[in-house]
Design a protein around this motif. Sequence first.
Motif, mmCIF file in Angstrom:
data_model
loop_
_atom_site.group_PDB
_atom_site.id
_atom_site.type_symbol
_atom_site.label_atom_id
_atom_site.label_comp_id
_atom_site.label_asym_id
_atom_site.label_seq_id
_atom_site.Cartn_x
_atom_site.Cartn_y
_atom_site.Cartn_z
ATOM 1 N N ALA A 118 -7.368 -54.868 -17.317
ATOM 2 C CA ALA A 118 -8.396 -55.124 -18.319
ATOM 3 C C ALA A 118 -8.242 -56.494 -18.974
ATOM 4 O O ALA A 118 -9.209 -57.254 -19.054
ATOM 5 C CB ALA A 118 -8.368 -54.033 -19.387
ATOM 6 N N PHE A 119 -7.046 -56.831 -19.448
ATOM 7 C CA PHE A 119 -6.813 -58.098 -20.121
ATOM 8 C C PHE A 119 -5.323 -58.252 -20.386
ATOM 9 O O PHE A 119 -4.549 -57.313 -20.228
ATOM 10 C CB PHE A 119 -7.600 -58.194 -21.440
ATOM 11 N N GLY A 120 -4.939 -59.456 -20.790
ATOM 12 C CA GLY A 120 -3.563 -59.734 -21.172
ATOM 13 C C GLY A 120 -3.540 -60.412 -22.531
ATOM 14 O O GLY A 120 -4.535 -61.000 -22.960
ATOM 15 N N LEU A 121 -2.413 -60.313 -23.216
ATOM 16 C CA LEU A 121 -2.216 -60.991 -24.489
ATOM 17 C C LEU A 121 -1.001 -61.906 -24.376
ATOM 18 O O LEU A 121 -0.046 -61.598 -23.668
ATOM 19 C CB LEU A 121 -1.975 -59.981 -25.618
ATOM 20 N N LYS A 122 -1.030 -63.012 -25.114
ATOM 21 C CA LYS A 122 0.085 -63.953 -25.134
ATOM 22 C C LYS A 122 0.815 -63.845 -26.469
ATOM 23 O O LYS A 122 0.223 -63.460 -27.477
ATOM 24 C CB LYS A 122 -0.421 -65.371 -24.920
ATOM 25 N N ASP A 123 2.105 -64.202 -26.457
ATOM 26 C CA ASP A 123 2.858 -64.189 -27.701
ATOM 27 C C ASP A 123 2.537 -65.434 -28.530
ATOM 28 O O ASP A 123 1.685 -66.245 -28.152
ATOM 29 C CB ASP A 123 4.366 -64.051 -27.443
ATOM 30 N N ASP A 124 3.211 -65.605 -29.646
ATOM 31 C CA ASP A 124 2.929 -66.733 -30.539
ATOM 32 C C ASP A 124 3.232 -68.085 -29.900
ATOM 33 O O ASP A 124 2.710 -69.107 -30.343
ATOM 34 C CB ASP A 124 3.715 -66.592 -31.837
ATOM 35 N N LYS A 146 -2.530 -58.608 -32.660
ATOM 36 C CA LYS A 146 -3.158 -59.720 -31.937
ATOM 37 C C LYS A 146 -4.473 -59.298 -31.286
ATOM 38 O O LYS A 146 -5.307 -60.130 -30.981
ATOM 39 C CB LYS A 146 -2.199 -60.269 -30.885
ATOM 40 N N ASP A 147 -4.647 -58.002 -31.063
ATOM 41 C CA ASP A 147 -5.870 -57.484 -30.460
ATOM 42 C C ASP A 147 -6.920 -57.115 -31.508
ATOM 43 O O ASP A 147 -7.930 -56.518 -31.182
ATOM 44 C CB ASP A 147 -5.561 -56.287 -29.569
ATOM 45 N N ASP A 197 -10.669 -51.785 -33.597
ATOM 46 C CA ASP A 197 -11.695 -52.682 -34.121
ATOM 47 C C ASP A 197 -12.830 -52.775 -33.092
ATOM 48 O O ASP A 197 -12.562 -52.882 -31.896
ATOM 49 C CB ASP A 197 -11.072 -54.073 -34.347
ATOM 50 N N PRO A 198 -14.085 -52.732 -33.519
ATOM 51 C CA PRO A 198 -15.199 -52.798 -32.564
ATOM 52 C C PRO A 198 -15.197 -54.047 -31.678
ATOM 53 O O PRO A 198 -15.731 -54.032 -30.583
ATOM 54 C CB PRO A 198 -16.448 -52.767 -33.443
ATOM 55 N N GLN A 199 -14.564 -55.133 -32.137
ATOM 56 C CA GLN A 199 -14.534 -56.382 -31.355
ATOM 57 C C GLN A 199 -13.249 -56.549 -30.553
ATOM 58 O O GLN A 199 -13.050 -57.569 -29.905
ATOM 59 C CB GLN A 199 -14.703 -57.577 -32.301
ATOM 60 N N SER A 200 -12.358 -55.559 -30.580
ATOM 61 C CA SER A 200 -11.075 -55.699 -29.883
ATOM 62 C C SER A 200 -11.280 -55.668 -28.364
ATOM 63 O O SER A 200 -12.254 -55.111 -27.874
ATOM 64 C CB SER A 200 -10.123 -54.575 -30.286
ATOM 65 N N PRO A 201 -10.346 -56.251 -27.616
ATOM 66 C CA PRO A 201 -10.483 -56.236 -26.155
ATOM 67 C C PRO A 201 -10.455 -54.822 -25.573
ATOM 68 O O PRO A 201 -11.041 -54.574 -24.531
ATOM 69 C CB PRO A 201 -9.318 -57.078 -25.655
ATOM 70 N N GLN A 202 -9.787 -53.881 -26.247
ATOM 71 C CA GLN A 202 -9.800 -52.491 -25.748
ATOM 72 C C GLN A 202 -11.205 -51.910 -25.788
ATOM 73 O O GLN A 202 -11.557 -51.093 -24.954
ATOM 74 C CB GLN A 202 -8.851 -51.597 -26.562
ATOM 75 N N LYS A 203 -11.991 -52.315 -26.762
ATOM 76 C CA LYS A 203 -13.358 -51.794 -26.905
ATOM 77 C C LYS A 203 -14.338 -52.534 -25.997
ATOM 78 O O LYS A 203 -15.312 -51.952 -25.543
ATOM 79 C CB LYS A 203 -13.782 -51.927 -28.367
ATOM 80 N N THR A 204 -14.085 -53.816 -25.748
ATOM 81 C CA THR A 204 -15.045 -54.630 -24.998
ATOM 82 C C THR A 204 -14.706 -54.766 -23.524
ATOM 83 O O THR A 204 -15.485 -55.353 -22.782
ATOM 84 C CB THR A 204 -15.163 -56.028 -25.632
ATOM 85 N N SER A 205 -13.556 -54.254 -23.089
ATOM 86 C CA SER A 205 -13.157 -54.377 -21.666
ATOM 87 C C SER A 205 -13.696 -53.232 -20.841
ATOM 88 O O SER A 205 -13.891 -52.151 -21.291
ATOM 89 C CB SER A 205 -11.647 -54.379 -21.545
#
Length: 130
Positions: free
Chosen positions: A31-37, A100-101, A122-130
């Motif tokens: 679905a997607f990936g996240l990066k650290d700081d 971060k998501d 959150d409605p705009q989070s990648p979990q919701k939009t993927s």
Amino acid sequence: MIKGIHHKGLQVTDMERTLHFYCDILGFKHAFGLKDDDGKPWIEYVKVADGSFVEFFYGGTKEAKHQHDHICFEVEEIEQLAQELREKEVDFAQELSVGKDTNTQFWLRDPDGNWLEFMEIDPQSPQKTS
């Protein structure tokens, strides 16, 4: 208030092998990936079904068991749930925060020390939009 299990998080030793197994062999979708700081890859999300993910954390070892190894419960009205748990004198491992998501979350440990995450999506989070 608890809607169900949203995801299971696991640390992995070989991300490429893991994604191949879950996506190419089992047929789930990356679905997607996240990066650290620091901008380095941190987590890869694999979608199992609508609203259901497995999150894979880079840097796992066979010996280490960290907070990344957890169960996440999707909730509604997270502030109210947190307050009810405080009234029951539950110790929080991490207070309410936004990840971060863009989802709001807090963390507890069960009596055996297992990590539990409670998250309002959150409605705009990648979990919701993927």
